[in-house]
Design a protein around this motif. Structure first.
Motif, PDB file in Angstrom:
ATOM      1  N   LEU A 131      -8.798   3.551   0.950  1.00  0.00           N
ATOM      2  CA  LEU A 131      -7.736   2.612  -0.043  1.00  0.00           C
ATOM      3  C   LEU A 131      -8.627   3.007  -1.413  1.00  0.00           C
ATOM      4  O   LEU A 131      -9.781   2.688  -1.517  1.00  0.00           O
TER       5      LEU A 131
ATOM      6  N   GLU B  83      -9.362   0.242   4.427  1.00  0.00           N
ATOM      7  CA  GLU B  83      -8.753   1.285   4.797  1.00  0.00           C
ATOM      8  C   GLU B  83      -7.407   0.915   5.543  1.00  0.00           C
ATOM      9  O   GLU B  83      -7.298  -0.181   5.909  1.00  0.00           O
ATOM     10  N   SER B  84      -6.647   2.007   5.948  1.00  0.00           N
ATOM     11  CA  SER B  84      -5.354   1.948   6.578  1.00  0.00           C
ATOM     12  C   SER B  84      -5.277   2.681   7.688  1.00  0.00           C
ATOM     13  O   SER B  84      -5.732   3.884   7.685  1.00  0.00           O
TER      14      SER B  84
ATOM     15  N   TYR C  16      -3.068   5.476   9.594  1.00  0.00           N
ATOM     16  CA  TYR C  16      -1.800   6.071   9.240  1.00  0.00           C
ATOM     17  C   TYR C  16      -1.266   6.658  10.545  1.00  0.00           C
ATOM     18  O   TYR C  16      -1.971   6.836  11.403  1.00  0.00           O
TER      19      TYR C  16
ATOM     20  N   VAL D  10       0.845  -1.166  -0.021  1.00  0.00           N
ATOM     21  CA  VAL D  10      -0.024  -0.014  -0.053  1.00  0.00           C
ATOM     22  C   VAL D  10       0.717   1.146   0.051  1.00  0.00           C
ATOM     23  O   VAL D  10       1.768   1.235   0.812  1.00  0.00           O
TER      24      VAL D  10
ATOM     25  N   THR E  81      -3.594   4.940  -1.418  1.00  0.00           N
ATOM     26  CA  THR E  81      -4.677   5.344  -0.650  1.00  0.00           C
ATOM     27  C   THR E  81      -5.266   6.391  -1.256  1.00  0.00           C
ATOM     28  O   THR E  81      -4.767   6.927  -2.249  1.00  0.00           O
TER      29      THR E  81
ATOM     30  N   PRO F 234       1.148   5.334   0.268  1.00  0.00           N
ATOM     31  CA  PRO F 234       0.194   6.502   0.415  1.00  0.00           C
ATOM     32  C   PRO F 234       0.424   7.586  -0.306  1.00  0.00           C
ATOM     33  O   PRO F 234       1.526   7.992  -1.086  1.00  0.00           O
TER      34      PRO F 234
ATOM     35  N   LEU G 273       1.896   3.149   7.402  1.00  0.00           N
ATOM     36  CA  LEU G 273       0.610   2.582   7.264  1.00  0.00           C
ATOM     37  C   LEU G 273       0.309   1.062   7.911  1.00  0.00           C
ATOM     38  O   LEU G 273       1.336   0.324   7.960  1.00  0.00           O
TER      39      LEU G 273
END
Length: 285
Positions: free
Chosen positions: A174, A186-187, A189, A114, A156, A116, A134
């Protein structure tokens, strides 16, 4: 109808989960049966014939692999999902049904990082101690093999942070590539931010790993280093740090131009820059 009483009720369940390599939703349903305390009205709803199966979100860690596509969830784990199964206002006294079993067909998938999409600005004299992190920083992408071939990473949604002066944490959605499914939507952060002070020093550029009998000259022999140190700082990093040219870098270069390495950087130094960045090296007679 408003009074509470206990009765045996059953509810058809479809499972939704994130079991690695499997579909998100079970292809089969199971029936959960329990002694339930609820109002008469709630019991009326639960006792209706031909009820539509309720979709319940189960944690993947609660499932036990049986065989083929079959996974089971223990009777004792169902209490955590009672509200999803029987609805709000219903209290499970005890589950009567055995462990529930569901089929989750296999799906093609791959694991990708992933990345950002980040725009960040800091207030003067503030900076990130480390790059934004993340969690998760990798996800599983599910889909047809032809679709998966074109997915090497997931981004993201744009994250815009302005005038930052303290550590930041949050969630970011995401971007899901077309035609595939992600294991996470989602992640979380996180970025640690600190105030810093700049210290500038003139340092000597040394050498290391030079063979016996060889004289490696470095031009220029000194450089200006700007250290960014966490505020407040009581340690002069130039007294501990050593900048040098590694002879192995020189011997592997075509031009004889090398970047100085650094050793002994104190923990209070967040970042540094060196000028010049590249040095001319040659074997002197």
């Amino acid at each position: 109808m408003s009074q509470n009483y206990v009765a045996i009720v059953s509810a058809p369940v479809i499972a939704r989960s994130s079991i690695e390599g499997r579909s998100a939703v079970s292809s089969s349903e199971a029936t959960a049966t329990a002694q339930v305390s609820a109002s008469g009205f709630r019991h009326f709803v639960l006792s209706r014939p031909h009820k539509r199966a309720v979709q319940v979100d189960f944690a993947a860690t609660d499932f036990r692999y049986v065989d083929s596509d079959r996974f089971s969830i223990a009777n004792t784990a169902l209490y955590r999902y009672a509200a999803q199964i029987f609805g709000d206002g219903a209290t499970v006294e005890s589950f009567i049904s055995e462990d529930l079993e569901f089929s989750f067909p296999e799906e093609s998938y791959k694991k990708v990082p992933v990345y950002p999409v980040l725009s960040v600005s800091f207030e003067p004299q503030y900076m990130a101690q480390k790059p934004l992190s993340l969690q998760p920083d990798t996800v599983l992408v599910y889909g047809e093999p032809s679709r998966l071939e074109n997915v090497d990473y997931v981004s993201t949604k744009p994250l815009d942070l302005t005038e930052v002066r303290s550590s930041v944490h949050g969630k970011v959605r995401l971007e899901t590539p077309s035609g595939v499914r992600l294991s996470h939507d989602e992640s979380v952060y996180s970025m640690e931010v600190t105030r810093y002070v700049e210290l500038r020093s003139e340092v000597r550029i040394g050498t290391r790993n030079v063979p016996a009998g060889v004289n490696l000259a470095v031009l220029p022999s000194t450089a200006t280093v700007t250290f960014r140190c966490a505020f407040p700082t009581t340690v002069d990093p130039s007294k501990q740090v050593h900048f040098y040219i590694d002879y192995r870098d020189f011997s592997g270069s075509r031009s004889g131009r090398c970047v100085a390495r650094c050793d002994g950087l104190p923990s209070n130094v967040i970042d540094y820059s060196i000028s010049p960045e590249v040095f001319d090296c040659l074997v002197a007679d």
